[in-house]
Write an enzyme that holds these catalytic residues in place. Structure first.
Site, PDB file in Angstrom:
ATOM      1  N   ASP A  41     -15.705  -3.226  11.131  1.00 36.15           N
ATOM      2  CA  ASP A  41     -16.446  -3.889  12.218  1.00 36.15           C
ATOM      3  C   ASP A  41     -16.866  -5.315  11.893  1.00 36.15           C
ATOM      4  O   ASP A  41     -17.941  -5.747  12.338  1.00 36.15           O
ATOM      5  CB  ASP A  41     -17.684  -3.069  12.605  1.00 36.15           C
ATOM      6  CG  ASP A  41     -17.313  -1.791  13.369  1.00 36.15           C
ATOM      7  OD1 ASP A  41     -16.106  -1.491  13.454  1.00 36.15           O
ATOM      8  OD2 ASP A  41     -18.236  -1.119  13.863  1.00 36.15           O
ATOM      9  N   ARG A  71      -9.251  -5.244  12.988  1.00 40.14           N
ATOM     10  CA  ARG A  71      -9.194  -5.428  14.441  1.00 40.14           C
ATOM     11  C   ARG A  71      -9.790  -6.755  14.879  1.00 40.14           C
ATOM     12  O   ARG A  71      -9.387  -7.303  15.907  1.00 40.14           O
ATOM     13  CB  ARG A  71      -9.884  -4.238  15.114  1.00 40.14           C
ATOM     14  CG  ARG A  71      -9.101  -2.920  14.910  1.00 40.14           C
ATOM     15  CD  ARG A  71      -9.954  -1.724  15.221  1.00 40.14           C
ATOM     16  NE  ARG A  71     -11.144  -1.725  14.372  1.00 40.14           N
ATOM     17  CZ  ARG A  71     -12.285  -1.125  14.677  1.00 40.14           C
ATOM     18  NH1 ARG A  71     -12.385  -0.465  15.807  1.00 40.14           N
ATOM     19  NH2 ARG A  71     -13.312  -1.187  13.848  1.00 40.14           N
ATOM     20  N   ASN A 106     -15.394  -3.494   4.275  1.00 39.83           N
ATOM     21  CA  ASN A 106     -14.519  -3.431   5.450  1.00 39.83           C
ATOM     22  C   ASN A 106     -15.158  -2.562   6.542  1.00 39.83           C
ATOM     23  O   ASN A 106     -15.777  -1.549   6.251  1.00 39.83           O
ATOM     24  CB  ASN A 106     -13.162  -2.833   5.030  1.00 39.83           C
ATOM     25  CG  ASN A 106     -12.258  -2.493   6.216  1.00 39.83           C
ATOM     26  OD1 ASN A 106     -11.810  -1.357   6.352  1.00 39.83           O
ATOM     27  ND2 ASN A 106     -11.998  -3.445   7.073  1.00 39.83           N
ATOM     28  N   LYS A 139      -8.173   1.924  -1.535  1.00 39.05           N
ATOM     29  CA  LYS A 139      -8.883   1.698  -0.264  1.00 39.05           C
ATOM     30  C   LYS A 139      -9.335   3.055   0.254  1.00 39.05           C
ATOM     31  O   LYS A 139      -8.538   3.998   0.317  1.00 39.05           O
ATOM     32  CB  LYS A 139      -7.943   1.012   0.731  1.00 39.05           C
ATOM     33  CG  LYS A 139      -8.583   0.726   2.085  1.00 39.05           C
ATOM     34  CD  LYS A 139      -7.681  -0.197   2.909  1.00 39.05           C
ATOM     35  CE  LYS A 139      -8.267  -0.502   4.279  1.00 39.05           C
ATOM     36  NZ  LYS A 139      -8.137   0.604   5.239  1.00 39.05           N
ATOM     37  N   GLN A 175       0.841  -1.208   0.000  1.00 46.43           N
ATOM     38  CA  GLN A 175       0.000   0.000   0.000  1.00 46.43           C
ATOM     39  C   GLN A 175       0.867   1.246   0.000  1.00 46.43           C
ATOM     40  O   GLN A 175       1.847   1.334   0.740  1.00 46.43           O
ATOM     41  CB  GLN A 175      -0.912   0.030   1.229  1.00 46.43           C
ATOM     42  CG  GLN A 175      -1.893   1.199   1.154  1.00 46.43           C
ATOM     43  CD  GLN A 175      -2.821   1.291   2.353  1.00 46.43           C
ATOM     44  OE1 GLN A 175      -2.414   1.716   3.423  1.00 46.43           O
ATOM     45  NE2 GLN A 175      -4.060   0.876   2.180  1.00 46.43           N
ATOM     46  N   CYS A 198      -6.671   7.173   5.263  1.00 42.05           N
ATOM     47  CA  CYS A 198      -5.989   7.415   6.545  1.00 42.05           C
ATOM     48  C   CYS A 198      -6.386   8.778   7.120  1.00 42.05           C
ATOM     49  O   CYS A 198      -6.192   9.809   6.469  1.00 42.05           O
ATOM     50  CB  CYS A 198      -4.471   7.339   6.364  1.00 42.05           C
ATOM     51  SG  CYS A 198      -3.632   7.562   7.941  1.00 42.05           S
TER      52      CYS A 198
HETATM   53  C1  LIG Z   1      -3.867   0.755  14.325  1.00 45.28           C
HETATM   54  C2  LIG Z   1      -4.466   0.848  12.950  1.00 45.28           C
HETATM   55  C3  LIG Z   1      -3.648   1.149  11.880  1.00 45.28           C
HETATM   56  C4  LIG Z   1      -4.181   1.238  10.573  1.00 45.28           C
HETATM   57  N1  LIG Z   1      -3.337   1.457   9.514  1.00 45.28           N
HETATM   58  C5  LIG Z   1      -3.848   1.480   8.256  1.00 45.28           C
HETATM   59  C6  LIG Z   1      -2.991   1.606   7.115  1.00 45.28           C
HETATM   60  O1  LIG Z   1      -1.751   1.660   7.210  1.00 45.28           O
HETATM   61  N2  LIG Z   1      -3.574   1.657   5.891  1.00 45.28           N
HETATM   62  C7  LIG Z   1      -4.941   1.563   5.732  1.00 45.28           C
HETATM   63  O2  LIG Z   1      -5.434   1.607   4.607  1.00 45.28           O
HETATM   64  N3  LIG Z   1      -5.754   1.408   6.786  1.00 45.28           N
HETATM   65  C8  LIG Z   1      -5.254   1.349   8.026  1.00 45.28           C
HETATM   66  N4  LIG Z   1      -6.095   1.154   9.086  1.00 45.28           N
HETATM   67  C9  LIG Z   1      -7.531   0.946   8.858  1.00 45.28           C
HETATM   68  C10 LIG Z   1      -7.850  -0.564   8.739  1.00 45.28           C
HETATM   69  O3  LIG Z   1      -7.186  -1.130   7.635  1.00 45.28           O
HETATM   70  C11 LIG Z   1      -9.370  -0.809   8.571  1.00 45.28           C
HETATM   71  O4  LIG Z   1      -9.821  -0.124   7.445  1.00 45.28           O
HETATM   72  C12 LIG Z   1     -10.142  -0.325   9.797  1.00 45.28           C
HETATM   73  O5  LIG Z   1      -9.526  -0.706  11.006  1.00 45.28           O
HETATM   74  C13 LIG Z   1     -11.584  -0.882   9.795  1.00 45.28           C
HETATM   75  O6  LIG Z   1     -11.568  -2.282   9.748  1.00 45.28           O
HETATM   76  P1  LIG Z   1     -11.785  -3.201  11.066  1.00 45.28           P
HETATM   77  O7  LIG Z   1     -13.071  -2.734  11.710  1.00 45.28           O
HETATM   78  O8  LIG Z   1     -11.874  -4.603  10.534  1.00 45.28           O
HETATM   79  O9  LIG Z   1     -10.619  -2.970  11.967  1.00 45.28           O
HETATM   80  C14 LIG Z   1      -5.578   1.063  10.374  1.00 45.28           C
HETATM   81  C15 LIG Z   1      -6.396   0.768  11.475  1.00 45.28           C
HETATM   82  C16 LIG Z   1      -5.865   0.637  12.739  1.00 45.28           C
HETATM   83  C17 LIG Z   1      -6.775   0.300  13.896  1.00 45.28           C
END
Ligand SMILES: Cc1cc2nc3c(=O)[nH]c(=O)nc-3n(C[C@H](O)[C@H](O)[C@H](O)COP(=O)(O)O)c2cc1C
Length: 330
Positions: free
Chosen positions: A209, A232, A207, A147, A76, A106
């Site tokens: 939750d 997560r 994507n 994304k 990415q 981000c």
């Molecule tokens: C600690 C942390 C770091 C993340 N870093 C990135 C990243 O580098 N690039 C990105 O596209 N999303 C990043 N995200 C977002 C996640 O990829 C994802 O879109 C978001 O957590 C929602 O998905 P989930 O509910 O399954 O966690 C990050 C999320 C967290 C919690």
């Protein structure tokens, strides 16, 4: 190397900067269940990021560096210059990437100040330009995806944002079903993702939750998507991808999945310590990373067994952590 096959249900490991790094990905690859993962972002500023630097940041881009199991890894990149993003994508391929993803989600203030990530959600034409520059520069065999969050403020912004990425030639898009302003507040807008999926001519990865099989089944019912990214949720339950496979009738790759969730975290922590082992940067690396991991699980309001918490809290080295998890007295 296969990434997203439009005709097959796909489980994607989410990028999580500072958490899902090479050692943690080695664990998730070893536990199995995912089709591919996306790396944490490589920041592209006002210069091309060279292959050596990319490999320093994402050492497992060419294959596993901890353990032996390969999980295809998409690189990415994040930035706002079409020219430097395209040139960095080429460097990424020299470093070993076989697919490239572009970050438009981000929300970190340091990123927004320099107008990368979610800041671009406010200018869909810039998204088209960046995606097109990267897509046109790389050979067709290298997929390019985007994304994104739903928008800056309103979930309705996703229609223009998704179209912008599609117009730029993205092979697929991943939508974190929240706006930038919503941060990580509970609740996702699957209706907005459903709208994009029904209109879009490219695959959509849902994507946000997805913590349980029931969440995935609800997501399918409400969006019609068959591709899912999990972040997560895999920290809470490192074997979740297998449960999802089973509930969707996909072949399970590992028959020896521990049944109880409380045991799963302990087993995964032990495996992580064993896999990372001697290659860890220093004696405190594993305990500190596990502490961060368990802290995130607790923030997600998940109960962590008291003995695991105590082991993680007090251990100063990997071997002490393993000993305490086994009940040895220190
Ligand atoms: C600690 C942390 C770091 C993340 N870093 C990135 C990243 O580098 N690039 C990105 O596209 N999303 C990043 N995200 C977002 C996640 O990829 C994802 O879109 C978001 O957590 C929602 O998905 P989930 O509910 O399954 O966690 C990050 C999320 C967290 C919690």
């Amino acid at each position: 190397m296969t990434f997203l096959d439009p005709n097959r249900t796909t489980l994607v490991l989410a990028p999580m900067e500072g958490v899902m790094d090479a050692p943690m990905r080695a664990l998730i690859a070893d536990l199995g269940g995912f089709h591919y993962g996306v790396s944490e972002f490589v920041r592209v500023g006002v210069a091309v990021v060279r292959a050596e630097q990319i490999l320093r940041e994402i050492p497992d881009l060419r294959g596993p560096v901890f353990g032996r199991v390969t999980l295809p890894l998409q690189l990415q990149i994040l930035g706002d210059s079409p020219e430097f993003m395209a040139a960095t994508a080429v460097e990424g391929c020299i470093a070993g990437a076989r697919a490239v993803d572009i970050n438009f989600g981000c929300p970190a203030p340091t990123i927004l100040r320099r107008s990368g990530g979610a800041a671009l959600l406010r200018t869909p034409c810039a998204i088209t330009e960046i995606v097109r520059a990267v897509r046109d520069t790389l050979p067709a065999v290298i997929p390019v995806s985007a994304k994104m969050r739903l928008g800056w403020e309103s979930p309705n912004e996703i229609d223009a944002v998704a179209r912008a990425a599609e117009d730029g030639g993205a092979n697929w898009i991943t939508i974190h079903a929240r706006t930038k302003m919503e941060g990580y507040r509970p609740g996702v807008h699957w209706d907005a993702v459903a709208r994009v999926r029904s209109r879009s001519s490219i695959p959509v990865v849902a994507n946000g939750d997805l913590f349980t099989c029931e969440d995935v089944i609800r997501c399918i019912a409400e969006t019609g998507c068959s591709h899912f990214m999990i972040g997560r949720g895999i920290l809470k339950d490192p074997f979740l991808a297998h449960d999802i496979r089973e509930s969707l009738g996909l072949p399970s790759l590992r028959p020896d999945i521990p049944p109880r969730h409380s045991d799963r975290l302990r087993i995964a922590i032990e495996r992580y310590a064993a896999l990372t082992g001697e290659r860890a940067a220093n004696a405190g690396f594993i305990p500190s990373r596990v502490k961060q991991w368990v802290g995130m699980v607790r923030d997600l309001s998940e109960d962590v067994p008291r003995d695991v918490l105590s082991a993680v809290k007090h251990a100063r080295t990997a071997s002490e952590l393993l000993g305490r998890l086994r009940g040895e007295v220190y």
